[in-house]
Design a protein around this motif. Structure first.
Motif, PDB file in Angstrom:
ATOM      1  N   ALA A 132      91.381  44.561  52.947  1.00  0.00           N
ATOM      2  CA  ALA A 132      90.816  45.772  52.350  1.00  0.00           C
ATOM      3  C   ALA A 132      89.706  45.426  51.363  1.00  0.00           C
ATOM      4  O   ALA A 132      88.668  46.103  51.317  1.00  0.00           O
ATOM      5  CB  ALA A 132      91.909  46.585  51.670  1.00  0.00           C
ATOM      6  N   LEU A 133      89.908  44.375  50.567  1.00  0.00           N
ATOM      7  CA  LEU A 133      88.857  43.960  49.633  1.00  0.00           C
ATOM      8  C   LEU A 133      87.605  43.501  50.372  1.00  0.00           C
ATOM      9  O   LEU A 133      86.489  43.846  49.982  1.00  0.00           O
ATOM     10  CB  LEU A 133      89.358  42.853  48.708  1.00  0.00           C
ATOM     11  CG  LEU A 133      90.237  43.305  47.557  1.00  0.00           C
ATOM     12  CD1 LEU A 133      90.862  42.102  46.862  1.00  0.00           C
ATOM     13  CD2 LEU A 133      89.444  44.143  46.570  1.00  0.00           C
ATOM     14  N   LEU A 134      87.790  42.754  51.434  1.00  0.00           N
ATOM     15  CA  LEU A 134      86.651  42.326  52.242  1.00  0.00           C
ATOM     16  C   LEU A 134      85.926  43.536  52.835  1.00  0.00           C
ATOM     17  O   LEU A 134      84.690  43.610  52.807  1.00  0.00           O
ATOM     18  CB  LEU A 134      87.106  41.374  53.342  1.00  0.00           C
ATOM     19  CG  LEU A 134      86.009  40.777  54.207  1.00  0.00           C
ATOM     20  CD1 LEU A 134      85.007  39.993  53.377  1.00  0.00           C
ATOM     21  CD2 LEU A 134      86.609  39.880  55.270  1.00  0.00           C
TER      22      LEU A 134
ATOM     23  N   LEU B 158      89.579  52.769  48.555  1.00  0.00           N
ATOM     24  CA  LEU B 158      88.154  52.716  48.218  1.00  0.00           C
ATOM     25  C   LEU B 158      87.310  52.272  49.408  1.00  0.00           C
ATOM     26  O   LEU B 158      86.221  52.813  49.636  1.00  0.00           O
ATOM     27  CB  LEU B 158      87.935  51.786  47.017  1.00  0.00           C
ATOM     28  CG  LEU B 158      88.562  52.252  45.706  1.00  0.00           C
ATOM     29  CD1 LEU B 158      88.405  51.187  44.627  1.00  0.00           C
ATOM     30  CD2 LEU B 158      87.971  53.575  45.254  1.00  0.00           C
ATOM     31  N   ALA B 159      87.804  51.289  50.160  1.00  0.00           N
ATOM     32  CA  ALA B 159      87.069  50.829  51.351  1.00  0.00           C
ATOM     33  C   ALA B 159      86.932  51.962  52.363  1.00  0.00           C
ATOM     34  O   ALA B 159      85.852  52.181  52.920  1.00  0.00           O
ATOM     35  CB  ALA B 159      87.772  49.630  51.976  1.00  0.00           C
ATOM     36  N   LEU B 160      88.023  52.683  52.594  1.00  0.00           N
ATOM     37  CA  LEU B 160      87.960  53.796  53.547  1.00  0.00           C
ATOM     38  C   LEU B 160      87.050  54.910  53.050  1.00  0.00           C
ATOM     39  O   LEU B 160      86.360  55.556  53.842  1.00  0.00           O
ATOM     40  CB  LEU B 160      89.372  54.328  53.829  1.00  0.00           C
ATOM     41  CG  LEU B 160      90.228  53.406  54.688  1.00  0.00           C
ATOM     42  CD1 LEU B 160      91.695  53.830  54.637  1.00  0.00           C
ATOM     43  CD2 LEU B 160      89.723  53.368  56.117  1.00  0.00           C
TER      44      LEU B 160
ATOM     45  N   GLU C 178      97.564  50.338  47.352  1.00  0.00           N
ATOM     46  CA  GLU C 178      96.571  50.713  48.358  1.00  0.00           C
ATOM     47  C   GLU C 178      95.164  50.906  47.813  1.00  0.00           C
ATOM     48  O   GLU C 178      94.255  51.278  48.550  1.00  0.00           O
ATOM     49  CB  GLU C 178      97.022  52.006  49.053  1.00  0.00           C
ATOM     50  CG  GLU C 178      96.809  53.281  48.268  1.00  0.00           C
ATOM     51  CD  GLU C 178      97.815  53.587  47.171  1.00  0.00           C
ATOM     52  OE1 GLU C 178      97.715  54.675  46.583  1.00  0.00           O
ATOM     53  OE2 GLU C 178      98.697  52.771  46.879  1.00  0.00           O
ATOM     54  N   THR C 179      94.931  50.640  46.546  1.00  0.00           N
ATOM     55  CA  THR C 179      93.652  50.950  45.902  1.00  0.00           C
ATOM     56  C   THR C 179      92.438  50.408  46.641  1.00  0.00           C
ATOM     57  O   THR C 179      91.513  51.173  46.948  1.00  0.00           O
ATOM     58  CB  THR C 179      93.668  50.455  44.437  1.00  0.00           C
ATOM     59  OG1 THR C 179      94.817  51.006  43.793  1.00  0.00           O
ATOM     60  CG2 THR C 179      92.412  50.863  43.709  1.00  0.00           C
ATOM     61  N   PRO C 180      92.359  49.114  46.981  1.00  0.00           N
ATOM     62  CA  PRO C 180      91.156  48.660  47.685  1.00  0.00           C
ATOM     63  C   PRO C 180      91.016  49.266  49.080  1.00  0.00           C
ATOM     64  O   PRO C 180      89.904  49.528  49.529  1.00  0.00           O
ATOM     65  CB  PRO C 180      91.295  47.142  47.767  1.00  0.00           C
ATOM     66  CG  PRO C 180      92.551  46.774  47.102  1.00  0.00           C
ATOM     67  CD  PRO C 180      93.245  48.007  46.646  1.00  0.00           C
TER      68      PRO C 180
END
Length: 192
Positions: free
Chosen positions: A97-99, A147-149, A142-144
């Motif tokens: 998710a961070l990537l 934000l990614a979504l 689920e934060t990253p």
């Protein structure tokens, strides 16, 4: 410095900037990686019960919703179904998710905001320094992913508006559906 050397030096400086941002992000991730926050165990319990066939329950026999992200629970349950350790799988999901978030911020900055490469890199640098985003992801929440979504939904909606195609529509629908399932407030943001 000769004028002919300027583009080469700019490329080298940009590459050094990318490596710097990546190093900060990796160090930040490594700092928070060994920890898990207690809220993550709520997700883990729901996911494990779902994977075991007991449904979306914290305690078997009690039908109470106590999680904020259906998508995160479903993803963790999927990891459990394939035999992955819940905490390990959660950490891998958070890294992915961070990537996706870093990539999405870069692409959104360049494509939708039309900023220069150094300015888009600066957005990545601020993200790499953001302890809130990095820590909550590494702590199991689920934060990253959220934000990614959010970023990718906006990016794909913009692309679809620029030139609608079937492929763009399907991709936007899939990412948008995942975004809507990620947090309770996401459907409102998607509707806007």
């Amino acid at each position: 410095m000769l004028p002919a050397d300027a583009p080469r030096l700019r490329r080298l400086a940009f590459r050094a900037g990318v490596l710097g941002v990546a190093a900060v992000a990796v160090l930040h991730v490594l700092y928070y990686f060994p920890r898990v926050v207690d809220d993550a165990y709520i997700f883990f319990r729901y996911a494990e019960n779902l994977a075991l066939g007991d449904g979306l329950v914290y305690n078997v026999g009690e039908r109470v919703e106590g999680f904020s992200s259906p998508l995160w629970v479903f993803l963790l349950a999927g990891g459990k179904l394939v035999g992955a350790g819940t905490v390990t799988f959660c950490k891998l999901l958070s890294l992915a998710a961070l990537l996706a978030l870093f990539t999405g911020v870069w692409r959104f900055s360049r494509e939708r905001l039309a900023v220069s490469r150094p300015a888009a890199l600066l957005a990545g640098a601020f993200l790499a320094l953001d302890s809130y985003v990095i820590s909550w992801g590494m702590w199991g929440l689920e934060t990253p992913a959220y934000l990614a979504l959010m970023v990718w939904t906006a990016l794909l909606l913009g692309r679809a508006a620029d030139g609608p195609t079937r492929g763009r529509g399907l991709g936007t629908a899939a990412v948008g559906a995942a975004f809507v399932l990620c947090r309770p407030e996401a459907p409102m943001f998607f509707a806007l």
